[in-house]
Write an enzyme that holds these catalytic residues in place. Structure first.
Site: not given
Length: 404
Positions: A86, A89, A146
């Site tokens: 993640s 992101k 997230s």
């Protein structure tokens, strides 16, 4: 960190040159500059504080760098490709912030949630298919929660689909200098073709803080509630250390536990990246150890202010006699504590400088040394245009140049 565990010589991301041209400065400012350099180098007997080896970390890949100077303080396998999870992101939000900056997107703009976004697995913001959600809510869902669903929703809204959005991500990565990174989606969903490095993620974090200082505040928010569901920020350092104000966690079973974080104490900001740790506390503990080491044993200094005249060499064949030169941006160095008096800074200006000259043209270089070792080099540029002078003056200068 070197193979034997010692702290490596401080390195920088600024461009260098191997030219060696004598310094032709003869302007009155030379006296002032000499005084500054004397202050920098005047105490040859200054007592240095030994810098111990950095902490031994379990993460297979990590880096610690100073935000202002770009100087790397600690690193291990920082250029080894790894799965970002993640951390991707960060770039998803970076693209969105850029769209906001350029006026192509508004925080209160509504985004229709597609079935593709709604069906995303993994961490979620819990948006509902067919509903409209404000861009600002989606950004908080990406940064704090997230949310994979929020990431796909914003990607589709900006670029039409996630594949096209990934192209935008890679374009921005290239501009930042993330040359060992390839993005294939907006979420960090596992994909063998999607890789990055600790160094590239540190560059992205620094670009995020520098380019979008107002939007960066989202990364310090500890929780976000959407659809009556409150989720906390997974960055444990936000609750442990008041100097930490971002950035992003990442985890998959294959990537391990990753963390990109930043902390500011007094006037010094550091960026840390740890990748591939064994658990959420491990990534927080190891990042904290890097910060404590960096802030304890290093200091960052602004040596020369950007866009400020440092010298005015003669402009041959010019409409004016001289041309002001300086740095594009403020020059910082990060060095061990108590080493400031051992710095040696000097300027070299290419000679001769002949009109016409355009603002931004490289005309020389500033070199900074610590104990005889070059730790920073930055180009000297023209701070204004230098137009060509009249025929007679140019002819005289042509003759004088012949005898130089």
């Amino acid at each position: 960190m070197t193979d034997d565990g010692r702290t490596p010589a401080v390195t920088a991301f600024l461009p260098t040159t191997d030219q060696d041209v004598p310094n032709p400065m003869n302007a009155p400012r030379l006296a002032l500059l000499s005084l500054v350099l004397l202050l920098l180098t005047g105490s040859a007997m200054a007592q240095s504080m030994p810098v111990p080896s950095p902490p031994s970390l379990g993460a297979p890949s990590y880096i610690l760098l100073d935000f202002e100077s770009g100087n790397v303080l600690v690193e291990r396998e920082a250029d080894t490709p790894r799965e970002p999870a993640s951390l991707v992101k960060l770039m998803t939000a970076f693209v969105a912030f850029n769209e906001l900056e350029e006026g192509h997107l508004q925080l209160d703009e509504k985004v229709m949630i597609s079935e593709t976004a709604w069906r995303m697995g993994g961490s979620k913001m819990f948006v509902e298919v067919g509903k409209q959600v404000a861009v600002e809510d989606l950004l908080r869902g990406i940064i704090i929660q997230s949310g994979n669903d929020a990431s796909v929703a914003i990607a589709e809204h900006i670029a039409g689909n996630e594949q096209t959005f990934a192209q935008l991500m890679n374009n921005h990565a290239e501009e930042i200098g993330m040359y060992n990174t390839n993005f294939t989606n907006s979420t960090g969903w596992p994909d063998e073709a999607q890789t990055t490095t600790a160094r590239d993620m540190a560059l992205l974090a620094a670009a995020m803080i520098r380019n979008f200082p107002e939007s960066y505040q989202y990364y310090s928010e500890r929780e976000f509630t959407y659809n009556d569901i409150t989720q906390g920020n997974r960055n444990l350092l936000l609750t442990r250390d008041s100097s930490v104000d971002g950035l992003k966690t990442g985890h998959t079973s294959s990537a391990g536990y990753n963390l990109v974080s930043s902390a500011k104490r007094d006037d010094m900001r550091l960026v840390s990246v740890v990748m591939g740790t064994d658990g959420p506390r491990d990534r927080a503990d190891q990042s904290q150890a890097l910060f404590n080491y960096g802030f304890r044993f290093f200091r960052s200094y602004a040596l020369y202010e950007g866009n400020t005249e440092l010298a005015s060499p003669k402009l041959w064949k010019g409409a004016s006699d001289t041309i002001p030169v300086g740095l594009e941006r403020t020059l910082y160095v990060t060095i061990p504590q108590r080493e400031y008096e051992n710095l040696d800074a000097n300027m070299r200006i290419d000679s001769p400088v002949i009109a016409p000259v355009s603002r931004g043209d490289k005309l020389g270089e500033v070199t900074v040394k610590l104990d005889g070792e070059v730790i920073m080099e930055a180009p000297l540029i023209a701070l204004e245009d230098g137009d060509t002078g009249g025929f007679f003056g140019s002819l005289v200068d042509e003759v004088l140049l012949f005898f130089q």
